[in-house]
Design a protein around this motif. Structure first.
Motif, PDB file in Angstrom:
ATOM      1  N   THR A 138       0.890  -1.155   0.116  1.00  0.00           N
ATOM      2  CA  THR A 138       0.020   0.113   0.139  1.00  0.00           C
ATOM      3  C   THR A 138       0.842   1.252  -0.062  1.00  0.00           C
ATOM      4  N   VAL A 139       0.318   2.121  -0.758  1.00  0.00           N
ATOM      5  CA  VAL A 139       1.201   3.465  -0.908  1.00  0.00           C
ATOM      6  C   VAL A 139       0.837   4.656   0.300  1.00  0.00           C
ATOM      7  N   PRO A 140       1.643   5.001   0.952  1.00  0.00           N
ATOM      8  CA  PRO A 140       1.146   6.235   1.815  1.00  0.00           C
ATOM      9  C   PRO A 140       0.417   7.179   1.054  1.00  0.00           C
ATOM     10  N   ALA A 141      -0.457   7.831   1.457  1.00  0.00           N
ATOM     11  CA  ALA A 141      -1.303   8.997   0.863  1.00  0.00           C
ATOM     12  C   ALA A 141      -0.294  10.139   0.718  1.00  0.00           C
ATOM     13  N   ASP A 142       0.606  10.540   1.587  1.00  0.00           N
ATOM     14  CA  ASP A 142       1.508  11.685   1.288  1.00  0.00           C
ATOM     15  C   ASP A 142       2.601  11.393   0.313  1.00  0.00           C
ATOM     16  N   PHE A 143       2.825  10.031  -0.008  1.00  0.00           N
ATOM     17  CA  PHE A 143       3.706   9.745  -1.093  1.00  0.00           C
ATOM     18  C   PHE A 143       3.097   9.860  -2.606  1.00  0.00           C
ATOM     19  N   GLN A 144       1.768   9.596  -2.663  1.00  0.00           N
ATOM     20  CA  GLN A 144       0.952   9.425  -3.926  1.00  0.00           C
ATOM     21  C   GLN A 144       1.173  10.568  -4.681  1.00  0.00           C
ATOM     22  N   PRO A 145       1.221  12.099  -4.376  1.00  0.00           N
ATOM     23  CA  PRO A 145       1.354  13.021  -5.455  1.00  0.00           C
ATOM     24  C   PRO A 145       2.656  12.996  -6.085  1.00  0.00           C
ATOM     25  N   LYS A 146       3.651  12.532  -5.428  1.00  0.00           N
ATOM     26  CA  LYS A 146       5.005  12.561  -6.302  1.00  0.00           C
ATOM     27  C   LYS A 146       5.194  11.345  -6.908  1.00  0.00           C
TER      28      LYS A 146
END
Length: 66
Positions: free
Chosen positions: A46-54
């Protein structure tokens, strides 16, 4: 190529550039990312929400139009 064809070609290329500029470059635009679960098939986690934009360096775009 005459002037009308040239201008049409330029306009088509402008639209293509606009499409690519608007395309999400983070996880949301990656072929490995599953939006509904925020899961990355590349890293199998699972990808952390704070990492998804980058996103990451393994980001990949599927340019098949269908």
């Amino acid at each position: 190529m005459n002037r009308a064809q040239f201008e049409n070609h330029v306009e088509l290329q402008r639209r293509l550039v606009e499409f690519y500029e608007k395309y999400p470059r983070g996880c949301a635009g990656c072929v490995y990312f599953k939006q509904e679960s925020a899961f990355c098939d590349y890293y199998k986690q699972t990808v952390p929400a704070d990492f998804q934009p980058k996103g990451c360096d393994q980001w990949e775009y599927d340019d098949v139009p269908f």
